[in-house]
Design a protein around this motif. Structure first.
Motif, short mmCIF file in Angstrom:
data_model
loop_
_atom_site.label_atom_id
_atom_site.label_comp_id
_atom_site.label_asym_id
_atom_site.label_seq_id
_atom_site.Cartn_x
_atom_site.Cartn_y
_atom_site.Cartn_z
N ILE A 58 -2.67 -3.96 -7.15
CA ILE A 58 -1.25 -4.29 -7.48
C ILE A 58 -1.18 -5.76 -7.61
O ILE A 58 -1.15 -6.48 -6.54
CB ILE A 58 -0.57 -3.67 -6.13
CG1 ILE A 58 -0.79 -2.17 -5.97
CG2 ILE A 58 0.86 -3.83 -6.28
CD1 ILE A 58 -0.29 -1.30 -7.22
N ILE A 67 7.35 -4.83 -10.45
CA ILE A 67 7.93 -4.38 -8.77
C ILE A 67 7.92 -5.67 -8.03
O ILE A 67 6.95 -6.72 -8.33
CB ILE A 67 7.46 -3.25 -8.20
CG1 ILE A 67 5.91 -3.26 -8.09
CG2 ILE A 67 8.05 -2.05 -9.02
CD1 ILE A 67 5.29 -2.25 -7.41
N ASP A 68 8.61 -5.87 -6.88
CA ASP A 68 8.20 -6.63 -5.83
C ASP A 68 7.13 -6.13 -5.04
O ASP A 68 7.49 -5.15 -4.46
CB ASP A 68 9.41 -7.17 -5.03
CG ASP A 68 9.36 -7.97 -3.94
OD1 ASP A 68 8.24 -8.50 -3.62
OD2 ASP A 68 10.49 -8.43 -3.47
N THR A 69 6.02 -6.82 -4.95
CA THR A 69 4.75 -6.31 -4.52
C THR A 69 4.48 -6.49 -2.96
O THR A 69 3.62 -5.82 -2.32
CB THR A 69 3.57 -6.46 -5.08
OG1 THR A 69 3.24 -7.88 -4.85
CG2 THR A 69 3.61 -6.24 -6.56
N ASN A 125 5.95 -5.67 -0.15
CA ASN A 125 5.76 -4.45 0.98
C ASN A 125 5.30 -3.33 0.48
O ASN A 125 5.37 -2.14 0.96
CB ASN A 125 7.15 -3.98 1.41
CG ASN A 125 7.73 -5.44 2.41
OD1 ASN A 125 7.27 -5.95 3.11
ND2 ASN A 125 9.04 -5.82 2.03
N VAL A 126 4.52 -3.13 -0.63
CA VAL A 126 4.01 -2.17 -1.32
C VAL A 126 2.58 -1.72 -0.58
O VAL A 126 1.71 -2.71 -0.52
CB VAL A 126 4.00 -2.26 -2.94
CG1 VAL A 126 2.95 -1.23 -3.52
CG2 VAL A 126 5.00 -2.57 -3.65
N ARG A 127 2.61 -0.16 -0.50
CA ARG A 127 1.26 -0.08 0.22
C ARG A 127 0.57 0.83 -1.02
O ARG A 127 0.99 1.67 -1.47
CB ARG A 127 1.53 0.99 1.43
CG ARG A 127 1.93 0.23 2.62
CD ARG A 127 2.22 1.33 3.89
NE ARG A 127 3.28 2.40 3.59
CZ ARG A 127 3.53 3.31 4.12
NH1 ARG A 127 3.00 3.57 5.41
NH2 ARG A 127 4.57 4.12 3.85
N PRO A 128 -0.61 0.23 -1.30
CA PRO A 128 -1.27 0.81 -2.69
C PRO A 128 -1.88 2.05 -2.38
O PRO A 128 -2.26 3.11 -3.62
CB PRO A 128 -2.65 -0.05 -2.61
CG PRO A 128 -2.36 -1.12 -1.98
CD PRO A 128 -1.40 -0.99 -0.72
N LYS A 152 -0.15 4.75 -1.22
CA LYS A 152 1.01 5.67 -1.25
C LYS A 152 1.52 5.81 -2.76
O LYS A 152 1.10 5.21 -3.77
CB LYS A 152 2.13 5.03 -0.38
CG LYS A 152 1.79 4.76 1.02
CD LYS A 152 1.41 6.38 1.78
CE LYS A 152 2.83 7.12 2.08
NZ LYS A 152 2.40 8.37 2.84
N TYR A 154 4.42 5.68 -4.14
CA TYR A 154 5.31 4.66 -4.61
C TYR A 154 4.25 3.64 -5.87
O TYR A 154 4.76 3.43 -6.90
CB TYR A 154 5.86 3.61 -3.75
CG TYR A 154 6.86 2.58 -4.26
CD1 TYR A 154 8.07 2.99 -4.92
CD2 TYR A 154 6.48 1.18 -4.66
CE1 TYR A 154 8.93 2.04 -5.79
CE2 TYR A 154 7.33 0.36 -4.97
CZ TYR A 154 8.54 0.74 -5.63
OH TYR A 154 9.10 -0.10 -6.38
N ALA A 155 3.11 3.28 -5.27
CA ALA A 155 2.55 2.27 -6.06
C ALA A 155 1.86 3.09 -7.33
O ALA A 155 1.86 2.38 -8.26
CB ALA A 155 1.14 1.83 -5.09
N SER A 193 4.69 3.32 -9.74
CA SER A 193 5.09 1.93 -10.20
C SER A 193 3.88 1.73 -11.46
O SER A 193 4.77 1.06 -12.71
CB SER A 193 4.79 0.77 -9.32
OG SER A 193 5.79 1.21 -8.33
#
Length: 241
Positions: free
Chosen positions: A211, A220-222, A224-227, A229, A231-232, A235
């Motif tokens: 990410i 995206i704004d990365t 708070n992204v958990r790779p 999960k 959502y990543a 994205s």
């Protein structure tokens, strides 16, 4: 037993029909989030079988959307890999072990490609083999059309020529070919989950995409992204589309 654990079942006949159609353990992966005790498997107050079935149906529809999106990206990647590598290395580069880093991975891919060709009933391949007996495989623009995303991903990652790998990555909006390698691996796992009807919602994925903090296109704004999960993964799908 589920009733004893606190699950509300309003229609026994419908519940039996659903469990025999979907299976106990497939549904179990959806109702775990409603359990308040992992040892006794007691459900939270108010947990209804209807809500669990709705969650299952949501995930089924989500898999259909994801699978369709991955298909479009897979076709685009396949086309670009064929195009850029063939311009530089000819029509049979995928058969040349000298062009690959890891010979074990190359041999595995080669064997898999042979098997995929033998299974395929595509007319353009049947016509090719009816006319030509050498080389043993058709040119890359025919052969790679029937190769799985997993094998395509391994071929790309194993190629020595990083110049061409960068061309492929940049054509998809990625500044680094390592991002493309990572995203192809993770999308392969996600695609296989969809193809085998595995739960995609609320899942931790062992194969995670890199990410980057920023990319050339809308990203995206990365922070708070958990790779691991979904959502990543979604994205990366949206970016490549």
């Amino acid at each position: 037993m589920l009733k004893q654990r606190g699950l509300i079942v309003s229609d026994n006949d419908l519940a039996l029909k659903q469990v025999t159609s979907i299976s106990y353990f497939r549904l179990a992966s959806y109702w775990k989030r409603f359990e308040i005790d992992t040892n006794t498997h007691q459900f939270a107050n108010g947990t209804r079988l209807e809500d669990i079935i709705s969650l299952y149906n949501f995930d089924r529809e989500l898999r259909t959307i994801i699978f369709s999106a991955i298909q479009d990206i897979e076709v685009a990647l396949r086309t670009r890999i064929i195009h850029f590598f063939s311009l530089r290395h000819g029509a049979f580069w995928f058969m040349d072990s000298a062009k690959f880093n890891n010979q074990t991975i190359f041999q595995t891919c080669f064997t898999n490609i042979q098997a995929e060709l033998s299974r395929s009933r595509e007319e353009f391949l049947q016509e090719h083999f009816a006319r030509y007996s050498s080389p043993s495989m058709p040119p890359v623009w025919k052969t790679l059309e029937v190769v799985s995303l997993g094998n395509l991903s391994k071929l790309y990652a194993n190629m020595k020529d990083v110049v061409v790998k960068k061309q492929v990555a940049k054509s998809m909006g990625l500044p680094q070919y390592t991002y493309m390698e990572s995203w192809m691996r993770s999308l392969t796992v996600l695609r296989n989950c969809c193809a085998h009807h595995t739960r995609t919602w609320n899942r931790r994925y062992p194969t995670m995409p890199q990410i980057p903090a920023r990319l050339p296109l809308l990203w995206i704004d990365t922070r708070n992204v958990r790779p691991m999960k979904l959502y990543a993964q979604l994205s990366t799908l949206l970016y490549l589309e």
